[in-house]
Motif scaffolding. Structure first.
Motif, PDB file in Angstrom:
ATOM      1  N   VAL A   4      39.193 -30.963 109.916  1.00 22.55           N
ATOM      2  CA  VAL A   4      37.942 -30.242 109.454  1.00 22.55           C
ATOM      3  C   VAL A   4      37.824 -28.775 110.455  1.00 22.55           C
ATOM      4  O   VAL A   4      37.927 -28.987 111.648  1.00 22.55           O
ATOM      5  CB  VAL A   4      36.735 -31.078 109.493  1.00 22.55           C
ATOM      6  CG1 VAL A   4      36.900 -32.375 108.420  1.00 22.55           C
ATOM      7  CG2 VAL A   4      36.243 -31.387 110.782  1.00 22.55           C
ATOM      8  N   LEU A   5      37.331 -27.812 109.829  1.00 20.26           N
ATOM      9  CA  LEU A   5      37.129 -26.525 110.603  1.00 20.26           C
ATOM     10  C   LEU A   5      35.975 -25.894 109.978  1.00 20.26           C
ATOM     11  O   LEU A   5      35.709 -25.624 108.780  1.00 20.26           O
ATOM     12  CB  LEU A   5      38.353 -25.638 110.254  1.00 20.26           C
ATOM     13  CG  LEU A   5      38.491 -24.333 110.914  1.00 20.26           C
ATOM     14  CD1 LEU A   5      38.312 -24.397 112.201  1.00 20.26           C
ATOM     15  CD2 LEU A   5      39.769 -23.678 110.646  1.00 20.26           C
ATOM     16  N   ALA A   6      34.898 -25.450 110.783  1.00 23.95           N
ATOM     17  CA  ALA A   6      33.578 -24.904 110.343  1.00 23.95           C
ATOM     18  C   ALA A   6      33.618 -23.673 111.064  1.00 23.95           C
ATOM     19  O   ALA A   6      34.148 -23.500 112.217  1.00 23.95           O
ATOM     20  CB  ALA A   6      32.768 -26.056 110.892  1.00 23.95           C
ATOM     21  N   LEU A   7      32.742 -22.799 110.301  1.00 21.59           N
ATOM     22  CA  LEU A   7      32.474 -21.550 111.262  1.00 21.59           C
ATOM     23  C   LEU A   7      31.581 -21.955 112.043  1.00 21.59           C
ATOM     24  O   LEU A   7      31.710 -21.494 113.327  1.00 21.59           O
ATOM     25  CB  LEU A   7      31.884 -20.778 110.210  1.00 21.59           C
ATOM     26  CG  LEU A   7      31.136 -19.292 110.651  1.00 21.59           C
ATOM     27  CD1 LEU A   7      32.159 -18.474 111.430  1.00 21.59           C
ATOM     28  CD2 LEU A   7      30.667 -18.306 109.680  1.00 21.59           C
ATOM     29  N   ALA A   8      30.667 -22.602 112.229  1.00 23.21           N
ATOM     30  CA  ALA A   8      29.575 -23.072 113.069  1.00 23.21           C
ATOM     31  C   ALA A   8      29.170 -24.228 112.948  1.00 23.21           C
ATOM     32  O   ALA A   8      29.010 -25.231 112.293  1.00 23.21           O
ATOM     33  CB  ALA A   8      28.215 -22.059 113.032  1.00 23.21           C
TER      34      ALA A   8
END
Ligand SMILES: [Zn+2]
Ligand SMILES: [Zn+2]
Length: 248
Positions: free
Chosen positions: A238-242
């Protein structure tokens, strides 16, 4: 003789002189498109140093040999293997996310994808498929675009990886997660997301990197990851901006 590339460079210089690129946060003039000015860069809470390997939250101390996990990730089962975020959700981090989500600042996606590609470099190995967290059609209708799909597309364009914006679907409208406790957030989303019937073959036996603008409790990522794994995905990251962090 000036070649075609020379003409193009000259034209770009003229355009840059007439319409100089602006800081994506404060509008000050900057050197190139999609950048932050110096002061905004300093004031944006980019995550660096030691982080939780599952959710990307910043942790105190120096990097030990193996991966480390934060208290939340030790308590809550995470159906994915690794996670990262580019910045914490505070100050300019919050401002940029809200601009992308509610302010029609779709141009922010390109800049954000660059920061996410850096923060998530380790996750983007093994030729993964980039998949955004889906928006229910009712919300998509209100907002006109899915900010996570914009981020996923921009990330794929930047890295050359494949992207499937409609791999996941919301089966029902789950409303806002705001103001809900952690258990209510997970319960609200359980079985709310599925792999779209026509996309099952794409999700099978490969690594998927899920992309979202913000990770709070991780309930949305968990519901998406479970849907992928149920459809035969080999591994989910998983990869989030914030990242909403307790400390910031
Ligand atoms: Zn600025
Ligand atoms: Zn964590």
């Amino acid at each position: 003789m000036i070649g075609l590339s020379g003409v193009r460079a000259g034209a770009q210089a003229v355009i840059a002189a007439i319409y100089p690129p602006h800081c994506v946060n404060c509008n000050a003039i900057v050197g190139h498109e999609g950048a932050l000015c110096g002061p905004c860069w300093r004031d944006t809470p980019f995550i660096t140093g030691l982080v939780c390997d599952l959710c990307g939250t910043p942790l105190p101390g120096e990097a030990p040999k193996g991966p480390v996990h934060c208290d939340d990730c030790l308590k809550i089962a995470r159906p994915w293997t690794r996670g990262r975020a580019a910045m914490t959700y505070g100050g300019n981090g919050r401002r940029l996310v809200l601009g992308l989500k509610h302010g029609d600042r779709t141009d922010l996606a390109r800049a954000a994808a660059g920061w996410m590609a850096t923060a998530g470099a380790a996750l983007l190995q093994d030729d993964p498929l980039i998949v955004p967290v889906p928006l229910h059609w009712r919300r998509l209708f209100q907002r006109r675009y899915n900010q996570s799909a914009l981020l996923a597309r921009a990330l794929a364009a930047r890295t050359g990886l494949a992207c499937c914006p409609d791999l996941l679907q919301r089966r029902r409208f789950t409303g806002s997660q705001d103001g809900k406790g952690i258990e209510a957030r997970f319960a609200n989303l359980a079985s709310a997301i599925r792999v779209a019937p026509g996309r099952a073959a794409l999700s099978r036996c490969r690594v998927i990197v899920l992309v979202d603008d913000v990770m709070t409790s991780g309930a949305t990522f968990a519901a998406c990851a479970e849907a992928c794994l149920a459809a035969g995905t080999a591994e989910v990251r998983v990869l989030a901006l914030a990242r909403v962090s307790k400390d910031g």
